[in-house]
Scaffold this motif. Structure first.
Motif, mmCIF file in Angstrom:
data_model
loop_
_atom_site.group_PDB
_atom_site.id
_atom_site.type_symbol
_atom_site.label_atom_id
_atom_site.label_comp_id
_atom_site.label_asym_id
_atom_site.label_seq_id
_atom_site.Cartn_x
_atom_site.Cartn_y
_atom_site.Cartn_z
ATOM 1 N N SER A 45 -23.301 78.103 36.770
ATOM 2 C CA SER A 45 -22.155 78.244 37.672
ATOM 3 C C SER A 45 -20.940 77.572 37.055
ATOM 4 C CB SER A 45 -22.465 77.621 39.033
ATOM 5 O OG SER A 45 -23.379 78.408 39.760
ATOM 6 N N SER A 47 -18.119 77.148 38.918
ATOM 7 C CA SER A 47 -17.542 76.373 40.007
ATOM 8 C C SER A 47 -18.382 75.124 40.247
ATOM 9 C CB SER A 47 -17.494 77.213 41.285
ATOM 10 O OG SER A 47 -18.803 77.386 41.816
ATOM 11 N N ASP A 48 -17.957 74.297 41.212
ATOM 12 C CA ASP A 48 -18.700 73.087 41.544
ATOM 13 C C ASP A 48 -19.646 73.302 42.717
ATOM 14 O OD1 ASP A 48 -16.623 73.382 43.346
ATOM 15 O OD2 ASP A 48 -16.114 71.258 43.448
ATOM 16 N N VAL A 49 -20.155 74.534 42.867
ATOM 17 C CA VAL A 49 -21.034 74.863 43.982
ATOM 18 C C VAL A 49 -22.299 74.000 43.990
ATOM 19 C CG1 VAL A 49 -22.146 76.758 42.709
ATOM 20 C CG2 VAL A 49 -22.178 76.771 45.200
ATOM 21 N N ASP A 51 -22.531 70.879 42.541
ATOM 22 C CA ASP A 51 -22.189 69.497 42.214
ATOM 23 C C ASP A 51 -22.555 68.562 43.366
ATOM 24 O OD1 ASP A 51 -21.215 67.431 40.677
ATOM 25 O OD2 ASP A 51 -19.127 67.709 41.316
ATOM 26 N N THR A 114 -26.389 82.068 44.923
ATOM 27 C CA THR A 114 -24.940 82.182 44.756
ATOM 28 C C THR A 114 -24.420 83.614 44.880
ATOM 29 O OG1 THR A 114 -25.292 82.262 42.344
ATOM 30 C CG2 THR A 114 -24.767 80.119 43.310
ATOM 31 N N TRP A 375 -19.237 83.099 44.346
ATOM 32 C CA TRP A 375 -19.335 81.680 44.663
ATOM 33 C C TRP A 375 -19.521 80.810 43.419
ATOM 34 C CZ3 TRP A 375 -17.812 80.694 49.380
ATOM 35 C CH2 TRP A 375 -18.082 81.573 50.428
ATOM 36 N N ASN A 411 -21.620 69.186 49.918
ATOM 37 C CA ASN A 411 -20.828 68.640 48.828
ATOM 38 C C ASN A 411 -19.381 69.079 49.021
ATOM 39 O OD1 ASN A 411 -20.912 71.356 48.163
ATOM 40 N ND2 ASN A 411 -21.844 71.078 46.144
ATOM 41 N N ARG A 412 -18.540 68.773 48.070
ATOM 42 C CA ARG A 412 -17.121 69.121 48.232
ATOM 43 C C ARG A 412 -16.923 70.623 48.332
ATOM 44 N NH1 ARG A 412 -16.320 64.371 44.792
ATOM 45 N NH2 ARG A 412 -16.659 65.650 42.942
ATOM 46 N N PHE A 413 -17.738 71.387 47.613
ATOM 47 C CA PHE A 413 -17.608 72.844 47.651
ATOM 48 C C PHE A 413 -17.889 73.367 49.055
ATOM 49 C CE2 PHE A 413 -18.893 77.226 47.111
ATOM 50 C CZ PHE A 413 -18.049 77.714 46.112
ATOM 51 N N ARG A 416 -15.174 72.414 51.505
ATOM 52 C CA ARG A 416 -13.938 73.210 51.384
ATOM 53 C C ARG A 416 -14.095 74.606 51.963
ATOM 54 N NH1 ARG A 416 -14.010 71.414 46.033
ATOM 55 N NH2 ARG A 416 -14.478 73.501 45.284
ATOM 56 N N TYR A 417 -15.112 75.331 51.477
ATOM 57 C CA TYR A 417 -15.159 76.771 51.730
ATOM 58 C C TYR A 417 -16.025 77.177 52.922
ATOM 59 C CZ TYR A 417 -12.873 76.944 47.239
ATOM 60 O OH TYR A 417 -11.967 76.762 46.228
#
Length: 421
Positions: A45, A47-49, A51, A114, A375, A411-413, A416-417
């Motif tokens: 990935s 992205s940081d999906v 992380d 994903t 994603w 997580n941050r991902f 956010r989304y």
């Protein structure tokens, strides 16, 4: 402590804590004891999906056996298994799965989680083959979910971005093994694609169009077709001419053609033709970034026209772009949810400052069509806009709350989304 990076080296994970359990029981203990956890697949990935600031768990050291149920026509695999190894074993047993991504190097579970897909107007994304899964929840408990037992809710548990727990096992529907040929054609004008898009994309089991956008049109067309009576490839494809030597879809085509799966109409087993790249070779180009957007199939031509209008800006940072198609599905967070889709994929030079400046322009051009980003790829679409693209997002939020009420797998991902935090 070792600094962990993803495959493309564009992402440094927010933790140096990585565990490699060798049994499911060990994975359960690790999850139960951790404050924050994410599962780590093949690290493909962009992205940081996947992380986390807590613990990353890689299941690549679990025993990688597969179990075939011939009566139910299913196969069950352990987490950590990559498509290349899994599909070889499945073929040797006389079976296949209908679809694969362009890279066999990625893990099956990570790809499904994903929303990763292959190509084919009648082929759904990889997650559509999933009929069951086993996961470790936040408490360390082992839970089994299935299409039969969990009904509609199961459609929210497949493309789950690692939010429900650590998936340790997955069951997929299988079909009899089959054989394909891969034909390559050169130089297909954009005007021809505009006039014949549906016919072109439906002309094979799987069809991909490649362009570097240095000129209007597509420098390569890859057609994967059933191997029937050893029929030779056509010499002409909507005006494009058959290639006379193997090619690579990227910028350094000649040097890297040996990394690609068999071409020029030579028959091969399904797992040797569905991917673009061979398992034992370097996938794609190597030093690169990737972006992809899925939008309604019926909007493909105006979307391509919009990209062609800005092809000079795109070409400056592009290695290659691919156009594929994906059948509609009912997986809540699938980018092909309830719409037959065209997938517009970009493989960029490893220059994030330049790519990050360009993506908002591309996304603005595709916003009219409700383009959904992959994603696991790079995108800059506002979180609120992404959330508005998924009608079942409230149901997915509730599903996450049900299985992970304290947010151990957030997580941050996801913040956010999915939650807009």
């Amino acid at each position: 402590m070792q600094v962990e990076k993803n495959w493309a080296q564009n992402l440094t994970y927010s933790t140096t804590e990585v565990a490699y359990p060798t049994t499911v029981a060990e994975a359960q203990r690790l999850v139960a004891d951790a404050a924050q956890v994410k599962a780590l697949g093949s690290r493909h990935s962009f992205s940081d999906v996947a992380d986390t600031t807590g613990l990353l768990i890689s299941l690549e050291r679990l025993e990688q056996d597969l179990v075939i149920d011939r009566e139910r026509q299913t196969v069950t695999i352990a987490a950590g298994m990559r498509y290349g190894a899994f599909c070889q074993q499945l073929h040797e047993a006389g079976f296949a799965i209908p679809n694969m991504a362009s890279l066999p190097h990625i893990t099956v579970i990570g790809a499904c989680a994903t929303g990763t897909h292959g190509s084919g107007t009648a082929l759904g994304g990889l997650g559509t083959a999933v009929s069951g899964l086993q996961l470790v929840t936040a408490t360390g408990d082992l839970v089994a979910l299935s299409r039969e037992a969990n009904g509609e809710q199961f459609a929210g548990a497949i493309v789950a971005l690692g939010g429900l727990g650590v998936v340790t096992q997955m069951t997929l529907d299988i079909i009899p093994s089959f054989t394909l040929c891969q034909d390559i054609y050169r130089d297909l004008p954009l005007a021809v694609v505009e006039q014949n898009f549906a016919a072109i994309m439906g002309s094979g089991y799987s069809v991909s169009l490649f362009t570097n956008w240095q000129q209007e049109g597509f420098h390569q067309v890859w057609v994967k077709r059933p191997a029937l009576n050893d029929a030779a490839p056509a010499t002409n494809f909507f005006g494009a001419q058959a290639a006379t030597e193997p090619v690579h879809p990227g910028a350094r085509a000649t040097a890297l053609a040996a990394n690609c799966t068999g071409q020029l109409g030579v028959p091969g087993h399904w797992h040797e033709r569905l991917p673009h790249f061979r398992m034992e070779a370097m996938p794609s180009i190597g030093a690169e970034l990737q972006t992809e957007y899925l939008l309604p199939f019926d909007d493909a031509v105006p979307a391509l026209q919009a990209l062609a209008a800005m092809r000079q800006q795109i070409a400056e940072v592009l290695l290659t772009a691919e156009v594929r198609t994906v059948a509609a599905d009912d997986l809540w967070l699938s980018p092909a949810y309830q719409q037959c889709s065209v997938a517009l994929h970009f493989t960029w030079k490893p220059d994030w400052p330049a790519v990050s400046q360009l993506l908002p322009q591309i996304e603005q051009a595709l916003a009219l069509f409700g383009a959904r980003p992959h994603w696991g790829k790079l995108f800059t679409i506002a979180p609120a806009t992404v959330q508005g693209l998924y009608p079942r997002l409230p149901d997915f939020q509730a599903l996450l709350q049900q299985y992970d009420p304290l947010g151990k797998f957030r997580n941050r991902f996801l913040d956010r989304y999915i939650f807009g935090a």
